[in-house]
Motif scaffolding. Sequence first.
Motif, PDB file in Angstrom:
ATOM      1  N   GLY A  20       0.820  -1.207   0.000  1.00 49.10           N
ATOM      2  CA  GLY A  20       0.000   0.000   0.000  1.00 49.10           C
ATOM      3  C   GLY A  20       0.852   1.255   0.000  1.00 49.10           C
ATOM      4  O   GLY A  20       0.566   2.226  -0.710  1.00 49.10           O
ATOM      5  N   ARG A  21       1.904   1.241   0.805  1.00 55.18           N
ATOM      6  CA  ARG A  21       2.806   2.396   0.842  1.00 55.18           C
ATOM      7  C   ARG A  21       3.547   2.562  -0.474  1.00 55.18           C
ATOM      8  O   ARG A  21       3.779   3.678  -0.939  1.00 55.18           O
ATOM      9  CB  ARG A  21       3.772   2.264   2.013  1.00 55.18           C
ATOM     10  CG  ARG A  21       3.086   2.499   3.340  1.00 55.18           C
ATOM     11  CD  ARG A  21       4.026   2.364   4.505  1.00 55.18           C
ATOM     12  NE  ARG A  21       3.309   2.636   5.737  1.00 55.18           N
ATOM     13  CZ  ARG A  21       3.563   2.041   6.882  1.00 55.18           C
ATOM     14  NH1 ARG A  21       4.539   1.151   6.975  1.00 55.18           N
ATOM     15  NH2 ARG A  21       2.851   2.335   7.949  1.00 55.18           N
ATOM     16  N   SER A  22       3.911   1.465  -1.087  1.00 58.09           N
ATOM     17  CA  SER A  22       4.581   1.512  -2.388  1.00 58.09           C
ATOM     18  C   SER A  22       3.640   2.104  -3.446  1.00 58.09           C
ATOM     19  O   SER A  22       4.052   2.912  -4.287  1.00 58.09           O
ATOM     20  CB  SER A  22       5.018   0.111  -2.795  1.00 58.09           C
ATOM     21  OG  SER A  22       5.525   0.099  -4.099  1.00 58.09           O
TER      22      SER A  22
ATOM     23  N   ARG B  55       3.478   5.791  -2.885  1.00 57.72           N
ATOM     24  CA  ARG B  55       4.736   6.408  -3.310  1.00 57.72           C
ATOM     25  C   ARG B  55       4.793   6.534  -4.838  1.00 57.72           C
ATOM     26  O   ARG B  55       5.239   7.542  -5.374  1.00 57.72           O
ATOM     27  CB  ARG B  55       5.909   5.560  -2.806  1.00 57.72           C
ATOM     28  CG  ARG B  55       7.159   6.313  -2.544  1.00 57.72           C
ATOM     29  CD  ARG B  55       8.278   5.528  -1.866  1.00 57.72           C
ATOM     30  NE  ARG B  55       8.088   4.135  -1.539  1.00 57.72           N
ATOM     31  CZ  ARG B  55       7.630   3.679  -0.360  1.00 57.72           C
ATOM     32  NH1 ARG B  55       7.313   4.514   0.590  1.00 57.72           N
ATOM     33  NH2 ARG B  55       7.491   2.386  -0.136  1.00 57.72           N
ATOM     34  N   ARG B  56       4.305   5.506  -5.550  1.00 56.86           N
ATOM     35  CA  ARG B  56       4.306   5.545  -7.022  1.00 56.86           C
ATOM     36  C   ARG B  56       3.352   6.602  -7.565  1.00 56.86           C
ATOM     37  O   ARG B  56       3.578   7.140  -8.645  1.00 56.86           O
ATOM     38  CB  ARG B  56       3.923   4.169  -7.591  1.00 56.86           C
ATOM     39  CG  ARG B  56       4.996   3.140  -7.477  1.00 56.86           C
ATOM     40  CD  ARG B  56       4.692   1.894  -8.309  1.00 56.86           C
ATOM     41  NE  ARG B  56       3.334   1.400  -8.221  1.00 56.86           N
ATOM     42  CZ  ARG B  56       2.906   0.477  -7.348  1.00 56.86           C
ATOM     43  NH1 ARG B  56       3.758  -0.026  -6.475  1.00 56.86           N
ATOM     44  NH2 ARG B  56       1.659   0.073  -7.347  1.00 56.86           N
ATOM     45  N   LEU B  57       2.296   6.903  -6.842  1.00 58.75           N
ATOM     46  CA  LEU B  57       1.320   7.880  -7.326  1.00 58.75           C
ATOM     47  C   LEU B  57       1.658   9.312  -6.951  1.00 58.75           C
ATOM     48  O   LEU B  57       1.090  10.247  -7.515  1.00 58.75           O
ATOM     49  CB  LEU B  57      -0.078   7.533  -6.800  1.00 58.75           C
ATOM     50  CG  LEU B  57      -0.716   6.295  -7.415  1.00 58.75           C
ATOM     51  CD1 LEU B  57      -2.098   6.078  -6.847  1.00 58.75           C
ATOM     52  CD2 LEU B  57      -0.781   6.398  -8.922  1.00 58.75           C
ATOM     53  N   TRP B  58       2.573   9.497  -6.017  1.00 56.91           N
ATOM     54  CA  TRP B  58       2.872  10.845  -5.537  1.00 56.91           C
ATOM     55  C   TRP B  58       3.350  11.770  -6.658  1.00 56.91           C
ATOM     56  O   TRP B  58       2.800  12.844  -6.853  1.00 56.91           O
ATOM     57  CB  TRP B  58       3.916  10.794  -4.414  1.00 56.91           C
ATOM     58  CG  TRP B  58       4.224  12.163  -3.903  1.00 56.91           C
ATOM     59  CD1 TRP B  58       3.519  12.850  -2.962  1.00 56.91           C
ATOM     60  CD2 TRP B  58       5.268  13.038  -4.336  1.00 56.91           C
ATOM     61  NE1 TRP B  58       4.070  14.099  -2.769  1.00 56.91           N
ATOM     62  CE2 TRP B  58       5.150  14.238  -3.609  1.00 56.91           C
ATOM     63  CE3 TRP B  58       6.284  12.926  -5.263  1.00 56.91           C
ATOM     64  CZ2 TRP B  58       6.008  15.312  -3.772  1.00 56.91           C
ATOM     65  CZ3 TRP B  58       7.142  14.001  -5.437  1.00 56.91           C
ATOM     66  CH2 TRP B  58       7.001  15.172  -4.690  1.00 56.91           C
ATOM     67  N   LEU B  59       4.361  11.384  -7.402  1.00 55.63           N
ATOM     68  CA  LEU B  59       4.920  12.253  -8.446  1.00 55.63           C
ATOM     69  C   LEU B  59       3.947  12.471  -9.600  1.00 55.63           C
ATOM     70  O   LEU B  59       3.749  13.623 -10.004  1.00 55.63           O
ATOM     71  CB  LEU B  59       6.265  11.717  -8.948  1.00 55.63           C
ATOM     72  CG  LEU B  59       6.975  12.607  -9.969  1.00 55.63           C
ATOM     73  CD1 LEU B  59       7.260  13.990  -9.396  1.00 55.63           C
ATOM     74  CD2 LEU B  59       8.255  11.938 -10.444  1.00 55.63           C
ATOM     75  N   PRO B  60       3.315  11.427 -10.146  1.00 59.26           N
ATOM     76  CA  PRO B  60       2.332  11.696 -11.207  1.00 59.26           C
ATOM     77  C   PRO B  60       1.188  12.605 -10.747  1.00 59.26           C
ATOM     78  O   PRO B  60       0.722  13.452 -11.510  1.00 59.26           O
ATOM     79  CB  PRO B  60       1.804  10.304 -11.582  1.00 59.26           C
ATOM     80  CG  PRO B  60       2.886   9.377 -11.189  1.00 59.26           C
ATOM     81  CD  PRO B  60       3.532   9.992  -9.973  1.00 59.26           C
ATOM     82  N   ARG B  61       0.761  12.459  -9.504  1.00 55.90           N
ATOM     83  CA  ARG B  61      -0.285  13.351  -8.989  1.00 55.90           C
ATOM     84  C   ARG B  61       0.236  14.783  -8.916  1.00 55.90           C
ATOM     85  O   ARG B  61      -0.457  15.716  -9.313  1.00 55.90           O
ATOM     86  CB  ARG B  61      -0.771  12.892  -7.615  1.00 55.90           C
ATOM     87  CG  ARG B  61      -1.801  13.856  -7.015  1.00 55.90           C
ATOM     88  CD  ARG B  61      -2.288  13.425  -5.637  1.00 55.90           C
ATOM     89  NE  ARG B  61      -3.253  12.359  -5.781  1.00 55.90           N
ATOM     90  CZ  ARG B  61      -3.155  11.174  -5.206  1.00 55.90           C
ATOM     91  NH1 ARG B  61      -2.122  10.900  -4.421  1.00 55.90           N
ATOM     92  NH2 ARG B  61      -4.076  10.256  -5.394  1.00 55.90           N
TER      93      ARG B  61
END
Length: 146
Positions: free
Chosen positions: A8-10, A13-19
């Motif tokens: 879930g944390r991964s 983390r993967r969505l942070w930059l695209p968001r």
Amino acid sequence: MPDVLARGRSFARRLWLPRAVGLVLSVICILSVQVTQHVSAWLWLLLLANGLLWSPLAYLWAIRSKDPYRAEMRNLLLDCGSAGFWAASMGFNLLPSVTLLAMTALNMLGAGGVRFWRRGVLAQLAGILVGLVVLRHPVATETTTL
């Protein structure tokens, strides 16, 4: 359970930059319309707060949650509601509104399939309704060259 937390944390983390990138680009699209409209200062501040603060807040909210994956899915629904609100705030100016709504809808489809996409569309409609009721902005679907 630790493996579920890590996944879930991964995901968060993967969505942070695209968001973050998507929000900055969205702010540019929305600003290009709102500079031609008479909008109040609080709406400008809300737009800047949404564009600059939401991504790190969503990330922190997700990774600190007991179920980070579920929290991130909730954050994606909030992204959709936000896109609906901003589309209404622009009076549904055609090009930026379609771009915002399509971008968030595709995020939903990629994150959770057709079933989650449907929930995203409902969130967009809820955001649109809130925007229409709160802002009472006239509908102006044309897109300017700006």
